[in-house]
Write a protein that holds these residues in place. Sequence first.
Motif, PDB file in Angstrom:
ATOM      1  N   ALA A   1      57.984  -1.993  42.858  1.00 11.57           N
ATOM      2  CA  ALA A   1      57.423  -3.205  42.863  1.00 11.57           C
ATOM      3  C   ALA A   1      58.024  -4.032  41.999  1.00 11.57           C
ATOM      4  CB  ALA A   1      55.868  -2.944  42.625  1.00 11.57           C
ATOM      5  N   VAL A   2      58.468  -3.690  40.939  1.00 14.20           N
ATOM      6  CA  VAL A   2      59.044  -4.677  39.929  1.00 14.20           C
ATOM      7  C   VAL A   2      60.450  -4.809  40.435  1.00 14.20           C
ATOM      8  CG1 VAL A   2      60.270  -4.609  37.385  1.00 14.20           C
ATOM      9  CG2 VAL A   2      58.055  -3.504  37.888  1.00 14.20           C
TER      10      VAL A   2
ATOM     11  N   ASN B   1      59.673  -5.867  24.959  1.00 19.26           N
ATOM     12  CA  ASN B   1      58.150  -5.844  25.135  1.00 19.26           C
ATOM     13  C   ASN B   1      58.055  -4.441  25.812  1.00 19.26           C
ATOM     14  OD1 ASN B   1      57.042  -8.668  24.173  1.00 19.26           O
ATOM     15  ND2 ASN B   1      58.685  -9.165  25.662  1.00 19.26           N
ATOM     16  N   ALA B   2      56.664  -4.052  25.589  1.00 24.92           N
ATOM     17  CA  ALA B   2      55.959  -2.823  26.173  1.00 24.92           C
ATOM     18  C   ALA B   2      54.705  -3.451  27.314  1.00 24.92           C
ATOM     19  CB  ALA B   2      55.559  -1.838  25.569  1.00 24.92           C
ATOM     20  N   VAL B   3      54.842  -2.828  28.441  1.00 33.60           N
ATOM     21  CA  VAL B   3      53.771  -3.179  29.367  1.00 33.60           C
ATOM     22  C   VAL B   3      52.870  -2.080  29.407  1.00 33.60           C
ATOM     23  CG1 VAL B   3      53.211  -3.916  31.538  1.00 33.60           C
ATOM     24  CG2 VAL B   3      55.078  -5.144  30.726  1.00 33.60           C
ATOM     25  N   LEU B   4      51.622  -2.147  29.311  1.00 28.45           N
ATOM     26  CA  LEU B   4      50.731  -0.993  29.469  1.00 28.45           C
ATOM     27  C   LEU B   4      49.871  -0.984  30.751  1.00 28.45           C
ATOM     28  CD1 LEU B   4      51.637  -1.524  26.351  1.00 28.45           C
ATOM     29  CD2 LEU B   4      49.416  -0.419  25.752  1.00 28.45           C
TER      30      LEU B   4
ATOM     31  N   GLU C   1      51.724  -4.166  42.557  1.00 23.76           N
ATOM     32  CA  GLU C   1      52.134  -5.441  42.427  1.00 23.76           C
ATOM     33  C   GLU C   1      51.617  -6.130  41.114  1.00 23.76           C
ATOM     34  OE1 GLU C   1      52.841  -3.807  46.483  1.00 23.76           O
ATOM     35  OE2 GLU C   1      51.006  -3.819  45.224  1.00 23.76           O
ATOM     36  N   GLU C   2      50.338  -5.944  40.953  1.00 24.55           N
ATOM     37  CA  GLU C   2      49.500  -6.200  39.633  1.00 24.55           C
ATOM     38  C   GLU C   2      50.387  -6.146  38.477  1.00 24.55           C
ATOM     39  OE1 GLU C   2      45.039  -6.928  40.992  1.00 24.55           O
ATOM     40  OE2 GLU C   2      45.539  -4.980  40.763  1.00 24.55           O
ATOM     41  N   VAL C   3      50.846  -4.882  38.347  1.00 27.47           N
ATOM     42  CA  VAL C   3      51.364  -4.594  37.221  1.00 27.47           C
ATOM     43  C   VAL C   3      52.721  -5.251  37.108  1.00 27.47           C
ATOM     44  CG1 VAL C   3      52.629  -2.618  36.011  1.00 27.47           C
ATOM     45  CG2 VAL C   3      50.340  -2.252  37.014  1.00 27.47           C
ATOM     46  N   ALA C   4      53.411  -5.297  38.273  1.00 26.48           N
ATOM     47  CA  ALA C   4      54.813  -5.652  38.571  1.00 26.48           C
ATOM     48  C   ALA C   4      54.861  -7.483  38.134  1.00 26.48           C
ATOM     49  CB  ALA C   4      55.345  -5.706  39.903  1.00 26.48           C
ATOM     50  N   ASN C   5      53.709  -8.091  38.406  1.00 34.43           N
ATOM     51  CA  ASN C   5      53.589  -9.448  38.205  1.00 34.43           C
ATOM     52  C   ASN C   5      54.033  -9.611  36.663  1.00 34.43           C
ATOM     53  OD1 ASN C   5      53.131 -10.058  40.958  1.00 34.43           O
ATOM     54  ND2 ASN C   5      50.977 -10.208  40.451  1.00 34.43           N
TER      55      ASN C   5
ATOM     56  N   GLY D   1      57.971  -8.018  21.084  1.00 31.58           N
ATOM     57  CA  GLY D   1      57.564  -7.134  19.948  1.00 31.58           C
ATOM     58  C   GLY D   1      55.910  -6.860  20.608  1.00 31.58           C
ATOM     59  N   ALA D   2      55.741  -7.312  21.801  1.00 31.92           N
ATOM     60  CA  ALA D   2      54.266  -7.298  22.347  1.00 31.92           C
ATOM     61  C   ALA D   2      53.987  -6.193  22.901  1.00 31.92           C
ATOM     62  CB  ALA D   2      53.984  -8.539  22.975  1.00 31.92           C
ATOM     63  N   SER D   3      52.651  -5.721  22.837  1.00 31.73           N
ATOM     64  CA  SER D   3      52.253  -4.634  23.960  1.00 31.73           C
ATOM     65  C   SER D   3      51.120  -5.324  24.973  1.00 31.73           C
ATOM     66  CB  SER D   3      51.409  -3.392  23.044  1.00 31.73           C
ATOM     67  OG  SER D   3      52.366  -2.832  22.177  1.00 31.73           O
ATOM     68  N   LEU D   4      51.731  -5.497  26.154  1.00 28.06           N
ATOM     69  CA  LEU D   4      50.967  -6.279  26.956  1.00 28.06           C
ATOM     70  C   LEU D   4      50.267  -5.338  28.031  1.00 28.06           C
ATOM     71  CD1 LEU D   4      53.934  -8.749  27.387  1.00 28.06           C
ATOM     72  CD2 LEU D   4      51.766  -9.312  26.233  1.00 28.06           C
ATOM     73  N   ARG D   5      48.802  -5.534  28.061  1.00 26.03           N
ATOM     74  CA  ARG D   5      48.256  -4.527  28.799  1.00 26.03           C
ATOM     75  C   ARG D   5      47.797  -5.014  30.179  1.00 26.03           C
ATOM     76  NH1 ARG D   5      42.941  -3.788  26.832  1.00 26.03           N
ATOM     77  NH2 ARG D   5      43.194  -5.395  25.158  1.00 26.03           N
ATOM     78  N   VAL D   6      48.096  -4.266  31.179  1.00 21.03           N
ATOM     79  CA  VAL D   6      47.507  -4.602  32.641  1.00 21.03           C
ATOM     80  C   VAL D   6      46.803  -3.095  33.013  1.00 21.03           C
ATOM     81  CG1 VAL D   6      48.306  -5.297  34.836  1.00 21.03           C
ATOM     82  CG2 VAL D   6      49.834  -5.613  32.788  1.00 21.03           C
ATOM     83  N   ASP D   7      45.588  -3.090  32.085  1.00 23.67           N
ATOM     84  CA  ASP D   7      45.009  -1.836  32.257  1.00 23.67           C
ATOM     85  C   ASP D   7      43.430  -2.064  32.790  1.00 23.67           C
ATOM     86  OD1 ASP D   7      43.970  -3.207  30.068  1.00 23.67           O
ATOM     87  OD2 ASP D   7      43.377  -1.435  28.910  1.00 23.67           O
ATOM     88  N   GLY D   8      43.279  -3.248  33.022  1.00 26.86           N
ATOM     89  CA  GLY D   8      41.757  -3.692  33.814  1.00 26.86           C
ATOM     90  C   GLY D   8      41.009  -3.416  32.822  1.00 26.86           C
ATOM     91  N   GLY D   9      41.081  -3.740  31.492  1.00 27.58           N
ATOM     92  CA  GLY D   9      40.339  -3.651  30.528  1.00 27.58           C
ATOM     93  C   GLY D   9      39.932  -2.250  30.067  1.00 27.58           C
TER      94      GLY D   9
END
Length: 263
Positions: free
Chosen positions: A22-23, A180-183, A231-235, A250-258
Motif C-alpha cells: 500500500a505504501v 521517523n517511526a510509524v506505529l 491504505e490508512e497506514v500508508a497515508n 525523530g517522531a513516533s507517529l501512531r496510526v493505531d486507532g487509539g
Amino acid sequence: MNIDLTGKIAIVTGSTVGIGHAVAIGLARTGATVIVNGRKQEAVEKAIAKIKEAVAGAKVEGVAADLGTADGVSAFVAAIPSADILVNNVGIFDPKDFFDVPDEEWSRFFEVNVMSGVRLSRAYAQAMAERGWGRIVFISSESGINIPVEMIHYGFTKTAQLSISRGLAKRLRGTGVTVNAVLPGPTLSEGVAEMLKDEVAKTGQTLEEVGEAFVKAHRPSSIIQRAATVEEVANMVVYVCSEQASATTGASLRVDGGVVDTI
C-alpha cells in the motif's frame, strides 16, 4: 495537499503485500520511482504489475532479496546504490507464548525486523545527508509500546525500532534528512488475514467483522474499535516521506486507532 515526489527514488522493503505494498502504491501516485522488494522474484513481479495497474504511468522497479540477512542487504544495495526515501517496512510476526520461543527465533526476529533497517539505513543515509535531503521511515507498531503478551519476541523488535529511529534522527540533525517511526495498530494486511482465517471460516463472518471482534477482545483500548486498512497506514507513511513533512523528525507517529492509552 499535493504531495509531489517526482524525481525521488523510494525504496519500500517487504512491499509485495500488506502495508508495504500500500505504501508503494501511495508513493507511486506521488511520482516517485518506487523500488519494490520481496524475497521471491515471482512475488516482486506480481507486485510491480499490481502497482502499474493501480497507478497509470507508475515508475516502479523491483529487487528480490532476503533483507533478513547481511548478504541479502548487500545484494540489494548493489542493485540499488542510491535512494532518496527508505521505508523500512519488512517484518515478521508470529503469535507464540514466551516459553515456546527458542533462541534462534529471537535472533531471526531481530535480524529481519531490526537489522534489515539498520543495515539499509547505514547504506543510504550518509549520501542522503550529503545531498541535503532524505526520508527514512521505520514501520514499527503499537506493539513496541503496548507489548503483546502473545508476541513478546515481536514487541521487543518494535521497541528497538523506536530507539533506532529516534537516535538516527538525532545523528542526522541539520542535514535535511528526517527519520521517523510509524506505529500501526491492528491492520487488515494479508498477514493478519492469514492469522484470522480460521475464525473467518468458523464463524462465516467477513474478515472485517472478525478483525473488529479481534480488536475489541484483544485491543479493547482501541478508540476506533476496528482494524485499520493498509491504505490508512500508508497515508501516514506517504505524508512523512513528503516535502511537506520537513519539520517532522525523530517522531513516533501512531496510526493505531487509539490503542495506546496515553496523551
